[in-house]
Design a protein around this motif. Structure first.
Motif, mmCIF file in Angstrom:
data_model
loop_
_atom_site.group_PDB
_atom_site.id
_atom_site.type_symbol
_atom_site.label_atom_id
_atom_site.label_comp_id
_atom_site.label_asym_id
_atom_site.label_seq_id
_atom_site.Cartn_x
_atom_site.Cartn_y
_atom_site.Cartn_z
ATOM 1 N N GLY A 86 -2.835 4.619 -7.226
ATOM 2 C CA GLY A 86 -2.416 3.427 -8.223
ATOM 3 C C GLY A 86 -1.025 3.473 -8.829
ATOM 4 N N SER A 87 -0.182 4.536 -8.512
ATOM 5 C CA SER A 87 1.253 4.600 -8.903
ATOM 6 C C SER A 87 1.746 3.361 -8.456
ATOM 7 N N VAL A 88 1.734 2.741 -7.558
ATOM 8 C CA VAL A 88 2.449 1.288 -7.174
ATOM 9 C C VAL A 88 1.345 0.186 -6.943
ATOM 10 N N PRO A 89 1.713 -0.876 -7.485
ATOM 11 C CA PRO A 89 0.884 -1.893 -7.529
ATOM 12 C C PRO A 89 0.787 -2.698 -6.330
ATOM 13 N N ALA A 90 0.109 -3.381 -5.916
ATOM 14 C CA ALA A 90 -0.032 -4.107 -4.784
ATOM 15 C C ALA A 90 0.847 -5.179 -4.531
ATOM 16 N N GLU A 91 1.261 -6.067 -5.751
ATOM 17 C CA GLU A 91 2.087 -7.002 -5.947
ATOM 18 C C GLU A 91 3.350 -6.289 -6.653
ATOM 19 N N ILE A 92 4.429 -6.532 -5.535
ATOM 20 C CA ILE A 92 5.897 -6.142 -6.113
ATOM 21 C C ILE A 92 6.503 -7.306 -6.150
ATOM 22 N N THR A 93 7.194 -7.381 -7.568
ATOM 23 C CA THR A 93 8.439 -8.566 -7.572
ATOM 24 C C THR A 93 9.599 -7.661 -7.825
ATOM 25 N N THR A 114 17.868 27.004 -11.507
ATOM 26 C CA THR A 114 17.705 25.506 -12.078
ATOM 27 C C THR A 114 16.655 24.772 -11.323
ATOM 28 N N LEU A 115 16.178 23.931 -11.933
ATOM 29 C CA LEU A 115 14.914 23.038 -11.595
ATOM 30 C C LEU A 115 15.415 21.683 -11.362
ATOM 31 N N ARG A 116 14.594 21.005 -10.392
ATOM 32 C CA ARG A 116 14.951 19.481 -10.213
ATOM 33 C C ARG A 116 13.568 19.084 -9.925
ATOM 34 N N ALA A 117 13.383 17.849 -10.152
ATOM 35 C CA ALA A 117 12.294 16.932 -9.935
ATOM 36 C C ALA A 117 12.482 16.197 -8.651
ATOM 37 N N VAL A 118 11.613 16.081 -7.781
ATOM 38 C CA VAL A 118 11.579 15.214 -6.503
ATOM 39 C C VAL A 118 10.643 14.298 -6.681
ATOM 40 N N GLY A 119 11.192 12.911 -6.346
ATOM 41 C CA GLY A 119 10.098 11.912 -6.232
ATOM 42 C C GLY A 119 10.178 11.483 -4.769
ATOM 43 N N ILE A 120 8.917 10.918 -4.200
ATOM 44 C CA ILE A 120 8.936 10.549 -2.843
ATOM 45 C C ILE A 120 7.859 9.173 -2.865
ATOM 46 N N LEU A 121 8.447 8.215 -2.270
ATOM 47 C CA LEU A 121 7.748 6.948 -1.822
ATOM 48 C C LEU A 121 7.003 7.141 -0.512
ATOM 49 N N LEU A 122 5.327 7.167 -0.772
ATOM 50 C CA LEU A 122 4.774 7.117 0.496
ATOM 51 C C LEU A 122 3.931 5.829 1.021
ATOM 52 N N ASP A 129 0.710 -1.072 -0.069
ATOM 53 C CA ASP A 129 -0.126 0.045 -0.035
ATOM 54 C C ASP A 129 0.918 1.207 -0.018
ATOM 55 N N MET A 130 1.351 1.589 -1.322
ATOM 56 C CA MET A 130 2.288 2.563 -1.573
ATOM 57 C C MET A 130 1.943 3.565 -2.561
ATOM 58 N N ARG A 131 2.179 4.679 -2.680
ATOM 59 C CA ARG A 131 2.260 5.512 -3.831
ATOM 60 C C ARG A 131 3.609 6.485 -3.851
ATOM 61 N N ILE A 132 3.554 6.934 -5.236
ATOM 62 C CA ILE A 132 4.462 7.794 -5.634
ATOM 63 C C ILE A 132 3.925 9.215 -5.602
ATOM 64 N N ALA A 133 4.760 10.113 -5.170
ATOM 65 C CA ALA A 133 4.526 11.587 -5.206
ATOM 66 C C ALA A 133 5.393 12.371 -6.042
ATOM 67 N N ILE A 134 5.378 13.110 -6.742
ATOM 68 C CA ILE A 134 6.378 13.890 -7.968
ATOM 69 C C ILE A 134 6.013 15.010 -7.955
ATOM 70 N N GLY A 135 7.017 16.069 -7.717
ATOM 71 C CA GLY A 135 7.159 17.428 -7.864
ATOM 72 C C GLY A 135 8.102 18.102 -8.253
ATOM 73 N N LEU A 136 8.042 19.446 -8.415
ATOM 74 C CA LEU A 136 9.325 20.324 -8.974
ATOM 75 C C LEU A 136 9.752 21.157 -7.979
ATOM 76 N N ILE A 137 11.021 21.447 -7.737
ATOM 77 C CA ILE A 137 11.690 22.378 -6.868
ATOM 78 C C ILE A 137 12.472 23.422 -7.587
#
Length: 610
Positions: free
Chosen positions: A491-498, A528-536, A427-435
């Motif tokens: 829905g960005s992370v499936p329930a079954e992870i291999t 300058t810009l960066r992307a940030v990815g977070i696993l929640l 039960d996880m999801r990805i968040a993504i934004g810009l800084i």
């Protein structure tokens, strides 16, 4: 809450024939006289508790309690000490279910001895004290002695007017109670109890790696080394641990031992037994610890997520500015920071979302959180970074940011996960934004309440202590400039992870759409810009890991360099992982791009007719 420095009561270790008296405290520096005086400046009853749930304490018998009290006895009444299997309220009054005895307050110390020693059970026990403030004089307004500590269960609080329900105050404040519990334990000359402070420990497959044990010396002499055996599923071994500093009788510590190699990936039941104490047989009944060993294909790099809430017109917010810059300098690429500017303190400027869209509730400015788990003043965040960086993350995160066109008008941010363990019901999801880094504007001036302040050292603090009440010319880094879904993409992370699955999401945004709440473009050309990815964590919202991309300049030169590789093949899969010849237009599909440099990019995209 204020800082104070008084005598901290510390019981000594006493050894008798077949028994030892040992102190238990969550205070990480029990020899220091410093503590935090905590309270609510009201005439009310305070009930304070800690939870003892340590395998090395099971079977020991609680005999007494002592704690510093930042108040004179004449301002207090009804002091008691108590034991309870759970924290119980009846008609809003604390009702311990095991024992309660009268306590004495003298020389700003509360002491109590229990009528009958009580054995610490395997399921743990709450130990606490209560007192009532009758007069608000001097430190009676803050009658609870605490210290900064990392122990869960280290500080629970209920009061008759302010905390009407039992509250995990450690989770709220990062403090632990300064109370010291005296225990009596059966012991011999060489007795060592062990436990696992982290029940899930991890190693890499086919390698010998360290795991952590907690130790309590119940023997009569200093512990210098111990021998141990370990078993993890069908794998086993032996070892010897030499302590860097001898562990005196009655003292507790943590240390690493080595286990492995384990030849298969997965979760294995782990058992460790301390067989010998300084070469002699270990006679303690608590010489065995149990937990789970997670055998991984690799160790993910854990990057704690630091989030700061600030504003140009907040005079105390330089604390956050300095902390963020210092952490960025110290931890380099492992530092992931997001600075949210609040509309309550700026007229547009760097504010890109209303405060109600912040990922956490902010009670005051400046404010900071680490991995969306603990909130605090941003100046305290550096004290917690190492603790969170030592935690085992479930996956690595790779984050990239590129221009999709030669004119540098549209950005694509992509976050891809590489899991080190498998899940059946994730039960996880990805968040993504810009800084943005390097934000500057001559009109931006930071309010500053630290002009002329002494005791704040360093070149960053000099900007403010030697500056005026308004400081201009600052460069702002790690500023959130675009973050449409701070709570992650469902829905960005499936329930079954291999191990061969690599969930990925992409975010496209036109540069012209990166504006503040007033609709103004505010990113200067040099930034300058960066992307940030977070696993929640989907249940708690905690950040399990995070990462940021390399900086991207607002020039076509960077676009040319970033896109020098060529796409050699494109593959399509549906969201369940089945390969498609060609996905249907309008459907959600997984696109796998294989590049000439050997890299692979996975993206979840909405398929267009093209």
């Amino acid at each position: 809450m204020i800082r104070n420095s008084l005598l901290t009561l510390l019981a000594g270790v006493t050894l008798t024939a077949g028994a030892a008296t040992v102190d238990f405290t969550y205070n990480p520096n029990p020899d220091s006289p410093d503590y935090t005086a905590y309270g609510f400046s009201k005439r009310e009853t305070y009930d304070v508790a800690i939870y003892i749930n340590d395998a090395t304490m099971v079977g020991s018998r609680i005999t007494a309690l002592s704690v510093s009290v930042p108040a004179e006895a004449e301002w207090l009444e009804n002091a008691t000490a108590w034991l309870s299997s759970e924290l119980i309220l009846e008609n809003k009054v604390n009702r311990p279910d095991i024992a309660s005895v009268s306590a004495t307050v003298s020389d700003r110390c509360l002491t109590a001895t229990f009528t009958e020693p009580y054995e610490v059970p395997a399921e743990g026990i709450y130990v606490g004290y209560s007192l009532t403030v009758t007069e608000l004089e001097d430190y009676s307004t803050y009658p609870i002695a605490c210290v900064t500590g990392e122990a869960e269960g280290g500080f629970y609080l209920h009061t008759s007017r302010t905390r009407l329900k039992w509250t995990d105050e450690h989770a709220e404040s990062g403090l632990v109670s300064a109370m010291v519990i005296t225990l009596l334990t059966d012991s011999g000359e060489t007795d060592l109890a062990i436990g696992m402070p982290v029940q899930e420990q991890s190693v890499v497959v086919d390698k010998v790696e360290p795991i952590t044990l907690s130790l309590t010396n119940y023997g009569a002499v200093n512990l210098t080394d111990f021998d141990y055996t370990w078993t993890a599923g069908s794998y086993s071994g032996t070892g010897k641990c030499q302590l860097e500093t001898p562990l005196a009788p009655g003292e507790r510590t943590t240390t690493d031992i080595e286990v492995g190699p384990c030849g298969s990936i997965g979760n294995l039941p782990l058992t460790v037994t301390a067989t010998h104490f300084n070469g002699s047989e270990n006679g303690d009944s608590r010489r065995t610890a149990q937990g789970t060993l997670i055998v991984m294909p690799f160790h993910p790099v854990t990057r704690p997520l630091i989030e700061e809430y600030t504003g140009l017109q907040c005079g105390y917010c330089p604390r956050g500015y300095v902390a963020m810059e210092e952490m960025s300098e110290e931890y380099q690429d492992r530092f992931v920071g997001l600075a949210y500017h609040s509309e309550g303190y700026e007229r547009g400027c760097m504010v890109v979302m209303p405060y109600e869209d912040f990922p956490v509730t902010v009670s005051g400015y400046p404010y900071g959180t680490i991995s969306r788990t603990e909130g605090m003043d941003p100046s305290e965040l550096p004290d917690y970074w190492e603790k969170y960086a030592a935690m085992t993350a479930p996956a690595d995160i790779d984050v990239s940011l590129t221009w999709t066109d030669e004119d540098c008008t549209v950005l694509q941010a992509t976050a891809t996960l590489d899991f080190a363990r498998e899940y059946n019901d994730a039960d996880m999801r990805i968040a993504i934004g810009l800084i943005a880094d390097g934000l500057q504007n001559p009109a931006w001036r930071q309010s500053n309440y630290y002009s002329g302040e002494e005791g704040l050292e360093g070149p960053l603090w000099d900007i403010f202590t030697k500056g005026s009440s308004l400081v201009g010319g600052l460069t702002f880094n790690d500023v959130v400039v675009y973050f449409p879904q701070t709570d992650g993409i469902e829905g960005s992370v499936p329930a079954e992870i291999t191990f061969d699955s690599h969930p990925s999401v992409s975010l496209e945004v036109a540069l012209k759409d990166i504006v503040n709440v007033l609709g103004q473009e505010f990113i200067n050309p040099e930034a300058t810009l960066r992307a940030v990815g977070i696993l929640l964590d989907g249940k708690t919202g905690a950040a399990l890991n995070s990462n940021k991309s390399q900086p991207l300049a607002q020039t076509s030169a960077v676009k040319t360099i970033a896109d020098s590789r060529e796409v050699v093949s494109t593959e399509w899969y549906d969201v369940h992982g089945y390969r498609l010849v060609q996905p249907a237009a309008g459907s959600l599909a997984i696109r796998v791009l294989r590049f000439s440099d050997g890299t692979v990019q996975h993206s979840k995209v909405i398929v267009t007719e093209d």
